[in-house]
Design a protein around this motif. Structure first.
Motif, PDB file in Angstrom:
ATOM      1  N   GLU A  60       0.821  -1.224   0.000  1.00  0.00           N
ATOM      2  CA  GLU A  60       0.000   0.000   0.000  1.00  0.00           C
ATOM      3  C   GLU A  60       0.846   1.261   0.000  1.00  0.00           C
ATOM      4  N   ASP A  61       0.527   2.149  -0.916  1.00  0.00           N
ATOM      5  CA  ASP A  61       1.116   3.487  -0.940  1.00  0.00           C
ATOM      6  C   ASP A  61       0.025   4.527  -0.774  1.00  0.00           C
ATOM      7  N   THR A  62       0.426   5.704  -0.312  1.00  0.00           N
ATOM      8  CA  THR A  62      -0.459   6.871  -0.294  1.00  0.00           C
ATOM      9  C   THR A  62      -0.040   7.755  -1.469  1.00  0.00           C
ATOM     10  N   VAL A  63      -1.003   8.165  -2.287  1.00  0.00           N
ATOM     11  CA  VAL A  63      -0.655   8.983  -3.457  1.00  0.00           C
ATOM     12  C   VAL A  63      -1.507  10.254  -3.502  1.00  0.00           C
ATOM     13  N   LEU A  64      -0.921  11.275  -4.134  1.00  0.00           N
ATOM     14  CA  LEU A  64      -1.579  12.579  -4.280  1.00  0.00           C
ATOM     15  C   LEU A  64      -1.974  12.753  -5.746  1.00  0.00           C
ATOM     16  N   VAL A  65      -3.263  12.942  -5.998  1.00  0.00           N
ATOM     17  CA  VAL A  65      -3.716  13.121  -7.381  1.00  0.00           C
ATOM     18  C   VAL A  65      -3.164  14.451  -7.910  1.00  0.00           C
ATOM     19  N   SER A  66      -2.516  14.393  -9.064  1.00  0.00           N
ATOM     20  CA  SER A  66      -1.894  15.589  -9.642  1.00  0.00           C
ATOM     21  C   SER A  66      -2.656  16.011 -10.899  1.00  0.00           C
ATOM     22  N   THR A  67      -2.096  16.923 -11.674  1.00  0.00           N
ATOM     23  CA  THR A  67      -2.834  17.426 -12.842  1.00  0.00           C
ATOM     24  C   THR A  67      -3.087  16.331 -13.870  1.00  0.00           C
ATOM     25  N   GLU A  68      -2.105  15.428 -14.030  1.00  0.00           N
ATOM     26  CA  GLU A  68      -2.296  14.418 -15.071  1.00  0.00           C
ATOM     27  C   GLU A  68      -2.342  12.988 -14.555  1.00  0.00           C
ATOM     28  N   GLY A  69      -1.778  12.756 -13.397  1.00  0.00           N
ATOM     29  CA  GLY A  69      -1.743  11.399 -12.851  1.00  0.00           C
ATOM     30  C   GLY A  69      -1.702  11.487 -11.347  1.00  0.00           C
ATOM     31  N   CYS A  70      -0.634  10.966 -10.767  1.00  0.00           N
ATOM     32  CA  CYS A  70      -0.491  11.120  -9.323  1.00  0.00           C
ATOM     33  C   CYS A  70       0.969  11.132  -8.916  1.00  0.00           C
ATOM     34  N   GLN A  71       1.201  11.690  -7.745  1.00  0.00           N
ATOM     35  CA  GLN A  71       2.526  11.713  -7.155  1.00  0.00           C
ATOM     36  C   GLN A  71       2.500  10.690  -6.021  1.00  0.00           C
ATOM     37  N   ILE A  72       3.444   9.744  -6.024  1.00  0.00           N
ATOM     38  CA  ILE A  72       3.491   8.751  -4.949  1.00  0.00           C
ATOM     39  C   ILE A  72       4.168   9.400  -3.748  1.00  0.00           C
ATOM     40  N   LEU A  73       3.458   9.481  -2.643  1.00  0.00           N
ATOM     41  CA  LEU A  73       4.046  10.116  -1.454  1.00  0.00           C
ATOM     42  C   LEU A  73       4.905   9.120  -0.673  1.00  0.00           C
ATOM     43  N   THR A  74       4.476   7.865  -0.630  1.00  0.00           N
ATOM     44  CA  THR A  74       5.202   6.842   0.119  1.00  0.00           C
ATOM     45  C   THR A  74       6.538   6.544  -0.577  1.00  0.00           C
ATOM     46  N   ALA A  75       7.610   6.618   0.188  1.00  0.00           N
ATOM     47  CA  ALA A  75       8.933   6.443  -0.431  1.00  0.00           C
ATOM     48  C   ALA A  75       9.521   5.054  -0.200  1.00  0.00           C
ATOM     49  N   SER A  76       8.938   4.273   0.706  1.00  0.00           N
ATOM     50  CA  SER A  76       9.533   2.976   1.055  1.00  0.00           C
ATOM     51  C   SER A  76       9.606   2.021  -0.136  1.00  0.00           C
ATOM     52  N   ASN A  77      10.671   1.232  -0.128  1.00  0.00           N
ATOM     53  CA  ASN A  77      10.911   0.224  -1.165  1.00  0.00           C
ATOM     54  C   ASN A  77       9.728  -0.742  -1.277  1.00  0.00           C
ATOM     55  N   LYS A  78       9.361  -1.084  -2.522  1.00  0.00           N
ATOM     56  CA  LYS A  78       8.265  -2.031  -2.730  1.00  0.00           C
ATOM     57  C   LYS A  78       8.734  -3.373  -3.272  1.00  0.00           C
TER      58      LYS A  78
END
Ligand SMILES: [Mn+2]
Length: 355
Positions: A331-349
């Motif tokens: 699970e990541d937390t993401v911020l909806v941006s103008t065209e897609g999203c910015q992934i806020l969570t930085a931890s390795n997946k």
């Protein structure tokens, strides 16, 4: 704060309300800044009042600068009735999804001359403003850093509770007010429980360990899940992890303004279903978060109406849960941006195999 009240007044006008009674603590905080546990807002087209009891007068005065603070003594409803009687308010909105049935009866009893209209305000909080995004990013960063630290702490032989406690300790040390919810720490076969809270089970070599946790910072939540392997993963573990990771990456890539929750859920769900595990992914793909850990918009098969907009914050968290075997969720937390999203969570997946 001013913009938020303007947004509320617009909502009141659209719904033909003379005033709005705000009682849900998250909404009281959102519109006024007041974070105490007892208080209610009465907002009209030209006044902002905050009703609270004597324990909170000082705090309310400091936090809710744009509000007239009114102290209630006997009961809040009585004070409210006095305020309403001396005005010409006849149609007032209230939060029908929060007030108890007993509370409702009391309001109706105290304010017989008022037409009370149940409304939902939570959707006004879906798109976040700059100050909210700053707080959410900090809450995410705290969780990321705590995860990094727990990777060097966790060892076979510890109980899930030992690890969860340490994780929460790290988050507090890093500035969290509190954990965002009861930390989920599910190892081995317990991983099949999507919401398996940390138990007395001992973590063993070969276990997958699913950690789902978050921090609260200035009232704002973060939410992250990682599944790691204690030792080398076997073929089956690698296979399941790979499918969930593929679904998660595709889900994140699909997040964009203009889409409804179901569209994004479908992208991840199809990958899991096509791999043969559809029936073992029994929850929605994700949810909004902010002052609450679970908010609108939902990324789920049932959300066919709420459209994602820029500055909404959502989680993307597919999982596979196999009875008597275990599970994987990422699970990541993401911020909806103008065209897609910015992934806020930085931890390795990528799959982490701790030796
Ligand atoms: Mn979540």
């Amino acid at each position: 704060m001013e913009r938020r009240i303007i947004k509320l007044r617009k909502f009141m006008n659209e719904n033909d309300l003379h005033a709005m009674l705000v009682s849900k603590p998250e909404n009281v905080r959102y519109f006024s800044g007041f974070s105490g546990s007892a208080g209610m807002l009465l907002i009209t087209n030209n006044s902002n009042k905050l009703l609270t009891d004597f324990r909170y007068i000082e705090q309310a005065t400091a936090q809710a600068k744009q509000f007239e603070i009114i102290r209630y003594s006997a009961t809040l409803w009585k004070t409210l009735a006095d305020l309403v009687k001396s005005s010409d308010l006849s149609k007032i909105g209230f939060e029908g999804d929060f007030i108890t049935y007993d509370g409702y009866l009391e309001v109706v009893d105290t304010l017989p001359m008022i037409s009370l209209v149940p409304v939902k305000l939570d959707n006004l909080r879906m798109a976040k403003d700059d100050a909210e995004i700053v707080s959410i990013k900090k809450a995410v960063e705290i969780a990321d850093n705590a995860f990094l630290q727990i990777l060097s702490f966790i060892k076979p032989g510890m109980t899930e509770q030992d690890v969860a406690l340490q994780l929460e300790y790290y988050m507090r040390k890093l500035g969290a007010e509190k954990p965002a919810f009861d930390t989920i720490m599910a190892s081995g076969a317990r991983g099949a429980l999507p919401h398996g809270r940390a138990s007395e089970k001992v973590i063993e070599v070969g276990d997958f360990v699913t950690m789902d946790f978050g921090a609260v910072y200035k009232g704002y939540h973060s939410d992250i899940t990682r599944t790691i392997c204690m030792g080398k993963a076997n073929t089956r573990q690698k296979e399941i992890y790979g499918i969930v990771l593929e679904a998660q990456l595709a889900g994140v890539k699909a997040v964009a303004p203009g889409k409804v929750g179901k569209e994004i859920d479908t992208v991840s769900r199809d990958i899991i279903t096509n791999a043969g595990f559809g029936e073992f992914f029994g929850h929605g793909l994700g949810h909004g978060l902010g002052l609450n850990i679970h908010e609108e918009p939902r990324l789920s098969p049932t959300n066919i109406h709420t459209v994602l907009l820029e500055n909404m914050v959502v989680t993307v968290e597919p999982g596979i849960y196999l009875p008597n075997w275990g599970g994987v969720r990422i699970e990541d937390t993401v911020l909806v941006s103008t065209e897609g999203c910015q992934i806020l969570t930085a931890s390795n997946k990528q799959l982490i195999e701790l030796d």
